[in-house]
Write a protein that holds these residues in place. Sequence first.
Motif, PDB file in Angstrom:
ATOM      1  N   ASP A 130       0.826  -1.210   0.000  1.00 57.11           N
ATOM      2  CA  ASP A 130       0.000   0.000   0.000  1.00 57.11           C
ATOM      3  C   ASP A 130       0.859   1.258   0.000  1.00 57.11           C
ATOM      4  OD1 ASP A 130      -2.467  -1.368   0.092  1.00 57.11           O
ATOM      5  OD2 ASP A 130      -2.069  -1.818   2.194  1.00 57.11           O
ATOM      6  N   TYR A 131       1.963   1.216   0.743  1.00 53.60           N
ATOM      7  CA  TYR A 131       2.863   2.376   0.751  1.00 53.60           C
ATOM      8  C   TYR A 131       3.530   2.549  -0.608  1.00 53.60           C
ATOM      9  CZ  TYR A 131       2.156   2.420   5.747  1.00 53.60           C
ATOM     10  OH  TYR A 131       1.574   2.478   6.979  1.00 53.60           O
ATOM     11  N   TRP A 132       3.841   1.420  -1.216  1.00 54.06           N
ATOM     12  CA  TRP A 132       4.446   1.456  -2.558  1.00 54.06           C
ATOM     13  C   TRP A 132       3.455   2.082  -3.546  1.00 54.06           C
ATOM     14  CZ3 TRP A 132       8.568   1.650  -5.305  1.00 54.06           C
ATOM     15  CH2 TRP A 132       8.600   1.227  -6.635  1.00 54.06           C
ATOM     16  N   GLU A 133       2.189   1.680  -3.430  1.00 53.93           N
ATOM     17  CA  GLU A 133       1.151   2.208  -4.322  1.00 53.93           C
ATOM     18  C   GLU A 133       0.945   3.708  -4.108  1.00 53.93           C
ATOM     19  OE1 GLU A 133      -3.467   1.325  -5.280  1.00 53.93           O
ATOM     20  OE2 GLU A 133      -2.421  -0.209  -4.126  1.00 53.93           O
ATOM     21  N   LEU A 134       1.190   4.140  -2.877  1.00 50.53           N
ATOM     22  CA  LEU A 134       1.053   5.558  -2.526  1.00 50.53           C
ATOM     23  C   LEU A 134       2.017   6.426  -3.336  1.00 50.53           C
ATOM     24  CD1 LEU A 134      -0.629   7.061  -0.285  1.00 50.53           C
ATOM     25  CD2 LEU A 134       1.412   6.961   1.131  1.00 50.53           C
ATOM     26  N   LEU A 135       3.114   5.826  -3.764  1.00 51.09           N
ATOM     27  CA  LEU A 135       4.144   6.577  -4.498  1.00 51.09           C
ATOM     28  C   LEU A 135       3.873   6.612  -6.007  1.00 51.09           C
ATOM     29  CD1 LEU A 135       7.365   5.309  -2.658  1.00 51.09           C
ATOM     30  CD2 LEU A 135       5.826   7.150  -2.022  1.00 51.09           C
ATOM     31  N   ILE A 189      19.360   9.149  -9.565  1.00 52.48           N
ATOM     32  CA  ILE A 189      18.098   8.677 -10.153  1.00 52.48           C
ATOM     33  C   ILE A 189      17.145   8.207  -9.046  1.00 52.48           C
ATOM     34  CG2 ILE A 189      17.058   6.908 -11.652  1.00 52.48           C
ATOM     35  CD1 ILE A 189      18.498   9.111 -13.190  1.00 52.48           C
ATOM     36  N   LEU A 190      17.703   7.550  -8.040  1.00 55.29           N
ATOM     37  CA  LEU A 190      16.882   7.093  -6.912  1.00 55.29           C
ATOM     38  C   LEU A 190      16.217   8.283  -6.217  1.00 55.29           C
ATOM     39  CD1 LEU A 190      16.125   4.564  -5.133  1.00 55.29           C
ATOM     40  CD2 LEU A 190      18.010   5.251  -3.656  1.00 55.29           C
ATOM     41  N   CYS A 191      16.997   9.358  -6.017  1.00 58.66           N
ATOM     42  CA  CYS A 191      16.454  10.553  -5.356  1.00 58.66           C
ATOM     43  C   CYS A 191      15.340  11.172  -6.201  1.00 58.66           C
ATOM     44  CB  CYS A 191      17.557  11.589  -5.137  1.00 58.66           C
ATOM     45  SG  CYS A 191      18.708  11.117  -3.866  1.00 58.66           S
ATOM     46  N   ILE A 192      15.556  11.235  -7.511  1.00 62.50           N
ATOM     47  CA  ILE A 192      14.529  11.814  -8.394  1.00 62.50           C
ATOM     48  C   ILE A 192      13.271  10.949  -8.349  1.00 62.50           C
ATOM     49  CG2 ILE A 192      13.973  12.463 -10.775  1.00 62.50           C
ATOM     50  CD1 ILE A 192      17.043  12.945 -11.164  1.00 62.50           C
ATOM     51  N   ALA A 193      13.469   9.626  -8.342  1.00 59.90           N
ATOM     52  CA  ALA A 193      12.322   8.701  -8.266  1.00 59.90           C
ATOM     53  C   ALA A 193      11.572   8.879  -6.947  1.00 59.90           C
ATOM     54  CB  ALA A 193      12.808   7.261  -8.407  1.00 59.90           C
ATOM     55  N   VAL A 194      12.322   8.953  -5.851  1.00 60.76           N
ATOM     56  CA  VAL A 194      11.688   9.105  -4.534  1.00 60.76           C
ATOM     57  C   VAL A 194      10.982  10.460  -4.441  1.00 60.76           C
ATOM     58  CG1 VAL A 194      12.139   9.285  -2.046  1.00 60.76           C
ATOM     59  CG2 VAL A 194      13.242   7.488  -3.372  1.00 60.76           C
ATOM     60  N   GLY A 195      11.610  11.492  -5.007  1.00 58.02           N
ATOM     61  CA  GLY A 195      10.965  12.815  -5.040  1.00 58.02           C
ATOM     62  C   GLY A 195       9.649  12.757  -5.812  1.00 58.02           C
ATOM     63  N   GLY A 196       9.663  12.055  -6.939  1.00 54.82           N
ATOM     64  CA  GLY A 196       8.436  11.883  -7.723  1.00 54.82           C
ATOM     65  C   GLY A 196       7.394  11.107  -6.936  1.00 54.82           C
ATOM     66  N   GLY A 197       7.843  10.059  -6.244  1.00 55.97           N
ATOM     67  CA  GLY A 197       6.933   9.260  -5.413  1.00 55.97           C
ATOM     68  C   GLY A 197       6.348  10.079  -4.277  1.00 55.97           C
ATOM     69  N   ALA A 198       7.177  10.940  -3.683  1.00 52.15           N
ATOM     70  CA  ALA A 198       6.704  11.800  -2.592  1.00 52.15           C
ATOM     71  C   ALA A 198       5.611  12.743  -3.101  1.00 52.15           C
ATOM     72  CB  ALA A 198       7.872  12.602  -2.030  1.00 52.15           C
ATOM     73  N   GLY A 203       3.587  12.086  -5.485  1.00 51.09           N
ATOM     74  CA  GLY A 203       2.405  11.233  -5.648  1.00 51.09           C
ATOM     75  C   GLY A 203       1.679  11.034  -4.328  1.00 51.09           C
ATOM     76  N   ALA A 204       2.442  10.806  -3.248  1.00 51.56           N
ATOM     77  CA  ALA A 204       1.837  10.603  -1.926  1.00 51.56           C
ATOM     78  C   ALA A 204       1.108  11.867  -1.476  1.00 51.56           C
ATOM     79  CB  ALA A 204       2.908  10.212  -0.919  1.00 51.56           C
ATOM     80  N   LEU A 205       1.728  13.026  -1.704  1.00 57.94           N
ATOM     81  CA  LEU A 205       1.096  14.291  -1.300  1.00 57.94           C
ATOM     82  C   LEU A 205      -0.146  14.569  -2.155  1.00 57.94           C
ATOM     83  CD1 LEU A 205       4.333  16.376  -0.681  1.00 57.94           C
ATOM     84  CD2 LEU A 205       2.663  15.667   1.039  1.00 57.94           C
ATOM     85  N   ASN A 206      -0.065  14.190  -3.422  1.00 54.68           N
ATOM     86  CA  ASN A 206      -1.216  14.320  -4.314  1.00 54.68           C
ATOM     87  C   ASN A 206      -2.379  13.447  -3.820  1.00 54.68           C
ATOM     88  OD1 ASN A 206      -2.588  12.759  -6.744  1.00 54.68           O
ATOM     89  ND2 ASN A 206      -2.280  14.866  -7.413  1.00 54.68           N
ATOM     90  N   MET A 207      -2.059  12.230  -3.388  1.00 58.08           N
ATOM     91  CA  MET A 207      -3.119  11.328  -2.904  1.00 58.08           C
ATOM     92  C   MET A 207      -3.718  11.833  -1.596  1.00 58.08           C
ATOM     93  SD  MET A 207      -2.392   7.415  -3.760  1.00 58.08           S
ATOM     94  CE  MET A 207      -1.572   6.866  -5.235  1.00 58.08           C
ATOM     95  N   TRP A 208      -2.885  12.453  -0.769  1.00 58.16           N
ATOM     96  CA  TRP A 208      -3.393  13.036   0.478  1.00 58.16           C
ATOM     97  C   TRP A 208      -4.392  14.154   0.163  1.00 58.16           C
ATOM     98  CZ3 TRP A 208      -1.152  18.129   1.653  1.00 58.16           C
ATOM     99  CH2 TRP A 208      -1.795  18.748   2.731  1.00 58.16           C
ATOM    100  N   ARG A 262       0.410  12.241   4.060  1.00 55.15           N
ATOM    101  CA  ARG A 262       1.052  13.559   4.063  1.00 55.15           C
ATOM    102  C   ARG A 262       2.428  13.492   4.721  1.00 55.15           C
ATOM    103  NH1 ARG A 262      -2.086  17.810   7.433  1.00 55.15           N
ATOM    104  NH2 ARG A 262      -1.334  16.410   9.051  1.00 55.15           N
ATOM    105  N   ALA A 263       2.496  12.787   5.858  1.00 59.28           N
ATOM    106  CA  ALA A 263       3.777  12.679   6.571  1.00 59.28           C
ATOM    107  C   ALA A 263       4.816  11.966   5.704  1.00 59.28           C
ATOM    108  CB  ALA A 263       3.567  11.928   7.882  1.00 59.28           C
ATOM    109  N   ILE A 264       4.390  10.884   5.060  1.00 61.24           N
ATOM    110  CA  ILE A 264       5.324  10.143   4.199  1.00 61.24           C
ATOM    111  C   ILE A 264       5.773  11.027   3.036  1.00 61.24           C
ATOM    112  CG2 ILE A 264       5.462   8.218   2.543  1.00 61.24           C
ATOM    113  CD1 ILE A 264       3.652   6.640   4.488  1.00 61.24           C
ATOM    114  N   GLY A 265       4.826  11.739   2.437  1.00 67.57           N
ATOM    115  CA  GLY A 265       5.152  12.617   1.308  1.00 67.57           C
ATOM    116  C   GLY A 265       6.148  13.700   1.696  1.00 67.57           C
TER     117      GLY A 265
END
Lengths: 311, 68
Positions: A20-25, A57-66, A68-73, A101-104
Motif C-alpha cells: 500500500d505504501y508502494w502504491e502511494l508513491l 536517479i533514486l532521489c529523483i524517483a523518490v521525489g516523484g513518489g513523494a 504522488g503521496a502528497l497528491n493522494m493526500w 502527508r507525513a510520508i510525502g
Amino acid sequence: MSDASLSQPLSVPGEAGMGDYWELLKPRVMSLVVFTALVGLVAAPVDVHPFVAFVSILCIAVGGGASGALNMWWDADIDAVMRRTKGRPVPSGRVGPEEARAIGLALSGFSVMLLGLAANWLAAALLAFTIFFYVVVYTMWLKRRTPQNIVIGGLAGALPPLVGWVAATGSLAWAPVLMVLLVFMWTPPHFWALALFVRGDYGLARVPMLTETHGDRVTRRHILAYALALVPVSLALGFTPVAGQIYLAASVVLNVLFVGACWSVWRRDRSAAEADRFAAEKRVFKLSLLYLFLHFGALLAEASLGTYLGA
Amino acid sequence: MAIKVEHELHMRRWGRNLGLGLILAALVAIVFGLTIVKILALGDPDKFQGYDHVVQPMMDDQAGEGGQ
C-alpha cells in the motif's frame, strides 16, 4: 490489560502493508520519471560515477513518489468518487491521509537533501521545485480550477530529464530544456485522449477537464493542435548534440504516426467514437505512450552508442 | 501453553517491519557508498586527511619555514 486481551486480534482499520505504501508513491508515474531522468543524466556529456548516477536517479524517483503521496493526500475526496482511483490506498482507507502527508513530506525532504549531497544543489533545487510545482501549483491550485490544469501542471512531469542532466553536469543547457518541452507538449494530448474515453469519471469528481468544460469538439481540436505543436519541438531536439540520425529517423516516423492518429480523432464526433468504443481515442493514448518512450529510448541509444564507440 | 506466543498483531506487521528494516539498511548502504565514492574521487590520499583531528606541530613548523 488482562491476559485474555493479548490473544484478541487488534482491529486496526486502515492498517497498511508495504504494498500500500508502494502504491502511494504512484509507481507507474515514477517509472516515467525514472526513465526520462535517466536519459537526461546519460545524455549529458560528462562522466558520472555509476554509484552517484544511481543515487541521483533514486532521489529523483523518490521525489516523484513523494509528490504522488502528497497528491493522494490532497485529492483523497475526489479519488474516492472516480472509478479509476477509488481503490487507491487513501480513499480505500488502507492508509490514513495524515500518514500519506507525513510520508510525502518526509520523502520530499529526504530526496532533495540526498540529491544535493550526492550530486549538486542546483539539481536538488530543481527537484524541490518539481515537487512544489506538482503538489502546490498543480494539485492544490490548478487541478480543480481550470481546464488548463494538465497543460500547466504538466511542467512538473516534464522536469525530470532536466534534473537528471543537471545532476550530471551541474549546469543548464538547451538539449535538456528541449527534452522538458517535449514532455510538456506531449502531456495534454496524452491526458485529453484518456479523458475522452473515461469522461464520466472526471465529471463525477467535478474536475474541470477540458472534456467537461468545453466538450468533445474543443478537446479533439486541442489534441490535434498540441500534436502539431509537438512536431517542431521533437525535431528541434534532433539537432542538438545529444541526438543524431537514430533519433531524427525515429522522431519523423513517430510524428507522422501520432499526428495521423490525432487527425483521425479530430475528424470524428462522439457518436462515431461511441460506435467503435473509442478505438481511435484509445489508439492515440497508446501511441502517445510509445511516442514518448521511443523518443527518449532513441536518445538513450544514441548516448549508449556514443559511449560504446568512444565518440 | 506454548512458551512463545506470537501475537496476531506481530504476524500482521511482519511484512511492514521487514520492509522498513530493509529501507533503513539500504539508506545506510547508500550513505556509506557515497562517502567512499566521494573520498576516492579526491584522488590524492593526502586529501583524505582533513587535518582537523589533532594538533600537528610539524605542519606549523613547515608553514613557518615556508614563510621565512
